[in-house]
Design an enzyme around this catalytic site. Structure first.
Site, PDB file in Angstrom:
ATOM      1  N   ILE A 200      -8.554   5.326   3.524  1.00  0.00           N
ATOM      2  CA  ILE A 200      -8.947   3.880   2.800  1.00  0.00           C
ATOM      3  C   ILE A 200      -7.767   2.944   3.115  1.00  0.00           C
ATOM      4  O   ILE A 200      -6.808   3.496   3.202  1.00  0.00           O
ATOM      5  CB  ILE A 200      -8.961   4.088   1.242  1.00  0.00           C
ATOM      6  N   CYS A 201      -8.007   1.646   3.552  1.00  0.00           N
ATOM      7  CA  CYS A 201      -7.097   0.663   3.658  1.00  0.00           C
ATOM      8  C   CYS A 201      -6.451   0.973   4.957  1.00  0.00           C
ATOM      9  O   CYS A 201      -7.062   0.839   5.934  1.00  0.00           O
ATOM     10  CB  CYS A 201      -6.141   0.572   2.524  1.00  0.00           C
ATOM     11  N   HIS A 202      -5.047   1.198   4.879  1.00  0.00           N
ATOM     12  CA  HIS A 202      -4.164   1.585   6.069  1.00  0.00           C
ATOM     13  C   HIS A 202      -4.372   3.187   6.344  1.00  0.00           C
ATOM     14  O   HIS A 202      -3.792   3.317   7.371  1.00  0.00           O
ATOM     15  CB  HIS A 202      -2.850   1.147   5.756  1.00  0.00           C
TER      16      HIS A 202
END
Length: 303
Positions: A200-202
């Site tokens: 998730i995300c980075h």
């Protein structure tokens, strides 16, 4: 009279500019690193989350677990040399764990060498009782995680303990994971053994490790579509004081060059499943990301 009014307006504008400048200036810590500005924290963090405490019918009762691989590095040196105090984002780490626990899955925690998990404590939702509870429950695991290096050396080949690998977000996912050969071995092992991959995300930055010792044609996630934190939004970080300088390198661009397509343009609630890779765009996606991961894992375990 008009002249006095104009002078007064100019003074108000100047004071407003000064106040905005101060509010958008990253906050320096006593260690000499920087956390996001007050303005950035108001925009990008919240004291609560949208965790919906989903109850999963027929939760998993077997022995398969989730292996969460977290960063142990805190400081990201930006392009201008200033250090951003980062780590794993608590919402992107803990909301998915809440869903996985509700679905019956235990979560093991490792860092590259077994040092404590670095966490962006400035992003902790202090008024969210569910998050605070799971953080307290996992505090010992986060402070005394297992060593990925030891796992890869001693247990990887014969392990049948895991159903998925999980890379939580936060800029810290870009530190020490994308270039780590143990991470590379783990990702390729999980892919070859048909495990789910959650990022998730980075967190998808860690997937770059799968390209170590492989050319572009052999990258296992070539042709995949994912949700991830957009490079364009990272580029705006210095403008609002989220980061103390420009990014030292651009992870999304590197994934693009390896044949991965990021489907979202904003840091929003987008989630995506492509084969056995489940991804989410930002903290706003953490609830739905965790729910999607839990649901798909339950489906898989019923087969």
């Amino acid at each position: 009279m008009m002249k006095k009014i104009l002078i007064g307006l100019a003074g108000i504008i100047l004071l407003a500019f000064i106040a905005f400048y101060i509010a958008t200036k990253p906050t320096e810590t006593k260690e000499g690193t920087y956390i996001p500005s007050p303005f950035a924290l108001k925009l990008a963090t919240s004291p609560t989350t949208d965790f919906d405490n989903t109850i999963y019918k027929n939760p998993y009762t077997g022995n398969k677990k989730i292996l969460m691989v977290s960063t142990e590095e805190r400081n990201m040196t930006m392009a201008n040399g200033k250090k951003f105090s980062t780590g794993n984002h608590p919402v992107e780490m803990l909301l998915p764990i809440l869903h996985l626990k509700n679905a019956g899955f235990d979560v093991d925690v490792v860092t590259p060498t077994g040092k404590p998990v670095a966490i962006e404590m400035w992003a902790m939702p202090e008024d969210d009782e569910n998050v605070k509870k799971i953080y307290t429950e996992f505090k010992n695991k986060l402070e005394k995680p297992g060593s990925l290096a030891n796992f890869v050396t001693n247990s990887l080949k014969d392990s049948t303990d895991y159903a998925a690998i999980f890379f939580p977000g936060g800029h810290g996912a870009m530190l020490g994971l994308p270039e780590n050969r143990d991470v590379s071995k783990l990702i390729n092992w999980s892919y070859n053994n048909d495990l789910f991959m959650l990022a998730i995300c980075h967190g998808p930055a860690a997937l770059l490790a799968a390209s170590i010792d492989a050319n572009n044609e052999d990258f296992i996630y070539k042709g995949y579509n994912i949700a991830a934190f957009p490079d364009a939004v990272d580029a705006q970080g210095p403008m609002i004081g989220y980061t103390p300088g420009k990014m030292p390198w651009i992870y999304g661009e590197k994934l693009n060059k390896l044949g991965v397509t990021i489907i979202n343009e904003g840091a929003d609630d987008t989630v995506k499943i492509d084969r056995k890779l489940i991804t989410g765009a930002s903290p706003l996606a953490a609830n739905n990301f965790g729910k999607l991961a839990a649901t798909e894992l339950l489906k898989e375990m019923k087969k």
